[in-house]
Scaffold this active site. Structure first.
Site, PDB file in Angstrom:
ATOM      1  N   HIS A 184     -36.218 -29.300 -78.816  1.00  0.00           N
ATOM      2  CA  HIS A 184     -36.148 -30.020 -77.546  1.00  0.00           C
ATOM      3  C   HIS A 184     -36.411 -29.071 -76.371  1.00  0.00           C
ATOM      4  O   HIS A 184     -35.611 -28.179 -76.118  1.00  0.00           O
ATOM      5  CB  HIS A 184     -34.750 -30.643 -77.434  1.00  0.00           C
ATOM      6  CG  HIS A 184     -34.525 -31.451 -76.209  1.00  0.00           C
ATOM      7  ND1 HIS A 184     -33.668 -31.044 -75.202  1.00  0.00           N
ATOM      8  CD2 HIS A 184     -35.043 -32.638 -75.815  1.00  0.00           C
ATOM      9  CE1 HIS A 184     -33.657 -31.962 -74.251  1.00  0.00           C
ATOM     10  NE2 HIS A 184     -34.485 -32.938 -74.589  1.00  0.00           N
ATOM     11  N   HIS A 206     -39.756 -30.954 -67.419  1.00  0.00           N
ATOM     12  CA  HIS A 206     -38.963 -32.137 -67.764  1.00  0.00           C
ATOM     13  C   HIS A 206     -38.932 -33.219 -66.694  1.00  0.00           C
ATOM     14  O   HIS A 206     -38.839 -34.404 -66.997  1.00  0.00           O
ATOM     15  CB  HIS A 206     -37.525 -31.732 -68.116  1.00  0.00           C
ATOM     16  CG  HIS A 206     -36.689 -32.898 -68.536  1.00  0.00           C
ATOM     17  ND1 HIS A 206     -35.826 -33.548 -67.690  1.00  0.00           N
ATOM     18  CD2 HIS A 206     -36.637 -33.568 -69.721  1.00  0.00           C
ATOM     19  CE1 HIS A 206     -35.260 -34.553 -68.335  1.00  0.00           C
ATOM     20  NE2 HIS A 206     -35.732 -34.586 -69.566  1.00  0.00           N
TER      21      HIS A 206
HETATM   22 CA    CA Z   1     -38.247 -35.264 -73.442  1.00  0.00          CA
END
Ligand code: CA
Length: 326
Positions: free
Chosen positions: A35, A77
């Site tokens: 992630h 992000h």
């Molecule tokens: Ca993502």
């Protein structure tokens, strides 16, 4: 930095020795997604975090994507710059009326001048995860989607490994409002780099259900599609999601019900998804954000083994992989 690069080198070499025979199957093996890279250890979405993640041998490395002013997909992000970079110092006059600095207001050349740092709250400057990489240290930069694909494909060649990419287009509605079609741009790049079908080692994800449906039905993509789920009411739309997506990506709390007599109980979400032939990749497992779990081991076991999720996003891919080996 030199030390880090040397360690990464040896990690990569050791991957090469052990993983040539790795067979990736979407049916039985648990899928581990790095992630934002190895974001538990290095500032998220930096090339360093991606190289370190690669050396940990996850199945996929994730890219969140936002367009620059000149339509380059940047791996970051949020649509904002001010919680992971020094933009407020470097370009103090370029904030919008809401006080935020937007990726879309800067050219790729300008974006490359920024220093990236561990995530912090722009209001008070405080680091979000206090025990992670120290804020303001090191020399990290933003990069484009293409640069990251070339890093991962290059490492696949030099190590003989086959690690996939897992791109997410961020806030396509915001991009449309600003006159940009991020999804089309990203799909074109994926196609140029050889990611066209479900067997091409790429999973395409999005929170916006209308946009992901468009990816399949209007833009005719044959990629493996994951519909991310943010709100509880969305878990009732599985049948619709199954009409275009191959899987769902719920928050792990949506699959956990409660603990009873020392045992975790689960919602029907995974069972319902599996009945519709949808894979389930849950987000996000973090050793420093355990929620109601006592240990990371308990967390990983509950989500991947007891509840039966097919995969997970984690900031600590090495730890999840080690636990799965048990
Ligand atoms: Ca993502």
């Amino acid at each position: 930095m030199k030390h880090l690069i040397v360690s990464l080198f040896f990690l990569i070499i050791s991957c090469k020795k052990t993983n040539n025979s790795k067979v990736k199957s979407m049916t039985d093996k648990k899928v581990v997604v790095a992630h934002r890279g190895a974001s538990g250890y290095l500032p998220e979405h930096t090339m360093e975090a991606k190289a370190m993640a690669y050396a940990m041998n996850p199945d996929y490395i994730e890219q969140d994507l936002v367009l620059s002013k000149d339509d380059i997909p940047i791996v970051i992000h949020d649509i904002y710059l001010d919680d992971v970079t020094n933009v407020s110092l470097k370009f103090p006059r370029r904030k919008r009326e809401d006080g935020r600095y937007y990726v879309i207001d800067f050219t790729f050349e300008e974006l490359q001048k920024l220093q990236v740092t561990e995530r912090f709250d722009p209001k008070n400057g405080k680091q979000f995860y206090v025990n992670r990489f120290p804020k303001g240290k090191g020399n990290f930069k933003l990069h484009s989607f293409q640069q990251e694909i070339e890093l991962i494909q290059g490492l696949n060649k030099s190590t003989g490994n086959t690690i996939g990419i897992y791109p997410e287009v961020k806030n396509p509605a915001f991009h449309h409002t600003n006159g940009k079609d991020i999804t089309k741009i990203v799909l074109n790049i994926l196609s140029e780099y050889g990611y066209k079908t479900k067997s091409d080692n790429c999973i395409f994800q999005c929170f916006d259900a209308k946009e992901l449906e468009r990816v399949r039905k209007e833009l005719k993509s044959n990629l493996f599609l994951i519909q991310l789920i943010e709100f509880p009411e969305e878990t009732k739309q599985l049948k619709h999601f199954a009409s275009y997506a191959d899987g769902i990506g719920p928050w792990y709390k949506q699959i956990i019900d409660k603990k009873e007599n020392g045992k975790w109980k689960f919602t029907s979400l995974i069972k319902d998804a599996h009945a519709l032939n949808l894979k389930v990749h849950t987000y996000t497992l973090r050793t420093d954000q355990l929620g109601d779990f006592t240990t990371f081991e308990e967390h990983v076991k509950a989500v991947l083994i007891e509840a039966g999720a097919d995969g997970c996003f984690t900031d600590f891919p090495d730890k999840v992989i080690n636990l799965l080996k048990k």
